[in-house]
Structure formats: structure tokens, C-alpha cells
Design a protein around this motif. Structure first.
Motif, PDB file in Angstrom:
ATOM      1  N   SER A 130       7.072   5.087   6.922  1.00 46.43           N
ATOM      2  CA  SER A 130       6.424   3.772   6.821  1.00 46.43           C
ATOM      3  C   SER A 130       5.279   3.813   5.831  1.00 46.43           C
ATOM      4  O   SER A 130       4.657   4.856   5.607  1.00 46.43           O
ATOM      5  N   SER A 132       1.774   1.503   4.858  1.00 45.05           N
ATOM      6  CA  SER A 132       0.825   0.417   5.125  1.00 45.05           C
ATOM      7  C   SER A 132      -0.212   0.401   4.019  1.00 45.05           C
ATOM      8  O   SER A 132      -0.605   1.454   3.507  1.00 45.05           O
ATOM      9  N   GLU A 136      -2.105  -3.328   6.567  1.00 48.10           N
ATOM     10  CA  GLU A 136      -0.904  -4.140   6.799  1.00 48.10           C
ATOM     11  C   GLU A 136       0.348  -3.284   6.601  1.00 48.10           C
ATOM     12  O   GLU A 136       0.507  -2.636   5.561  1.00 48.10           O
ATOM     13  N   LEU A 137       1.237  -3.290   7.588  1.00 52.14           N
ATOM     14  CA  LEU A 137       2.499  -2.567   7.459  1.00 52.14           C
ATOM     15  C   LEU A 137       3.354  -3.256   6.403  1.00 52.14           C
ATOM     16  O   LEU A 137       3.685  -4.431   6.532  1.00 52.14           O
ATOM     17  N   SER A 191      -4.392   3.146   1.988  1.00 52.73           N
ATOM     18  CA  SER A 191      -2.986   3.171   2.387  1.00 52.73           C
ATOM     19  C   SER A 191      -2.745   4.287   3.394  1.00 52.73           C
ATOM     20  O   SER A 191      -3.435   5.312   3.387  1.00 52.73           O
TER      21      SER A 191
END
Length: 211
Positions: A130, A132, A136-137, A191
Motif C-alpha cells: 500500500s 499513502s 491519505e491511502l 508518504s
């Protein structure tokens, strides 16, 4: 990757560029498990974050010594959770297409090497990655979901170097392709990139003229 509509014209599916020592970053154990660090980029230029598996080869590979059609897994010393920082002084570089991108060493400004993934062949089939940005993802994707898998990228590197008479020293690394996508960002952005429970990388993008 070369866009599908240009692959016949350019005769391949990928581009390949070098990684230079001054932008090859091996993280400490703390940095690979959440401790924040800075990544230099071209302020005012193109900047993007690309989570990628990074493969280290276990032997010297001379041109023509390997038939990649027989497989390349036996050449792997380790597979790491990693990041390619895409950055260039040319802010709209990608809009000019792959021939411009490769002239700028693949729009690449660093490979970040995190945690080695134990039992990587099995682990990556069950893992998600993932990204981000600023809390925010942005995206989550299967870690082994890049085109034809990471070994396809390694085979491409070996074949491309062989065609050019380049010997790959033992310990050479191959960044194998963006897993969650190419995520544009700006200087000052924070990030988080996660590879399942194996590796968490938290970083801030900083101006490379001030770092």
C-alpha cells in the motif's frame, strides 16, 4: 513499462535505466520498520513514488551466459521491499513518451532498499503493498501483481544487458516495477509505503539542493 500502443514500434514492453550509487539507499532496520527518513527529489520537477520489489542477484552474469527462457529464480540472492523514486528536472517528462524517459535514465532518481522478504516466492503471493501520501491511502495492490511477475523484469534486465555486452556483477539489483502505481507528489509531502507486515517505510520528500 512501455505503453501498449508503442510496444510494436519500439520492439519491447519495458525500459531499463541504471541506478547510481549516490541515489541507492539501503535503509537501516529502524527505517525499514517505521522510523522516518528524508528522500531527496528535484523540487519543481517531476516527482513520483513507486513501491517495487527489489531483486539482488547472487552471481556475476556475463553476456550470453544465461538463457532466461529457462528461468531466473536460481539467480536470486534476495528480494527486498523497496521504492523507486521517480524524479526528473523535467516536470512533464512522462508526456514525451518512453524514448524521452529512457534518455533521462528511466525517470529514476533512486532505489530505496528496505527489508529482505523471507521465503519471498511464497510470501509475495499472499502479501499486499500500500501507498499513502499525506495521510491519505492512495492504493493497495497484490505485491506480486506487476506484469508477468518480478522475475520477468529480472529476465528483461539480464537480456537487455547481454545485448549490449554488459556484465552484471554479483550483488547487482533490479527494481522490478511499480506495484501500486506511479503516484505523483510534491516536495514536503510525507508518504508511507507498506509491504504487508514485513516492511513499513515512512518518509518526507525534500529538495535535493538542500538535503
Amino acid at each position: 513499462m512501455i505503453p501498449p500502443d508503442l510496444r510494436d514500434t519500439l520492439g519491447d514492453v519495458r525500459v531499463l535505466g541504471p541506478v547510481f550509487k549516490d541515489v541507492h539507499i539501503e535503509l537501516t532496520e529502524k527505517q525499514a520498520t517505521g522510523e522516518a527518513f528524508d528522500l531527496p527529489v528535484f523540487a519543481g520537477g517531476f516527482i513520483a513514488i513507486e513501491p517495487e520489489l527489489v531483486v539482488e542477484i547472487n552471481q556475476e552474469i556475463k553476456p550470453g551466459s544465461i538463457n532466461t527462457a529457462d528461468g531466473v529464480t536460481h539467480l536470486v540472492k534476495a528480494v527486498y521491499a523497496g521504492i523507486e523514486m521517480a524524479s526528473s528536472p523535467v516536470v512533464d517528462l512522462n508526456s514525451y513518451g518512453p524514448t524521452a524517459i529512457i534518455s533521462d535514465i528511466g525517470n529514476q532518481y533512486g532505489v530505496i532498499v528496505g527489508t529482505a522478504i523471507e521465503d519471498w516466492e511464497n510470501a509475495i503471493t499472499k502479501m499486499e503493498t500500500s501507498t499513502s501520501i499525506n495521510g491519505e491511502l492512495i492504493n493497495t495492490a497484490a505485491t506480486d501483481g506487476i506484469l508477468n511477475g518480478p522475475m520477468s523484469a529480472l529476465a528483461f534486465m539480464i537480456d537487455c544487458c547481454a545485448e549490449r555486452g554488459i556484465t552484471l556483477p554479483a550483488g547487482s539489483i533490479c527494481s522490478t516495477g511499480a506495484i501500486t502505481g506511479v503516484h505523483e507528489a510534491l516536495v514536503g509531502a510525507t508518504s508511507t509505503v507498506k509491504f504487508g507486515d514485513v516492511c513499513e517505510m515512512n518518509f518526507t520528500l525534500v529538495d535535493n539542493t538542500k538535503s
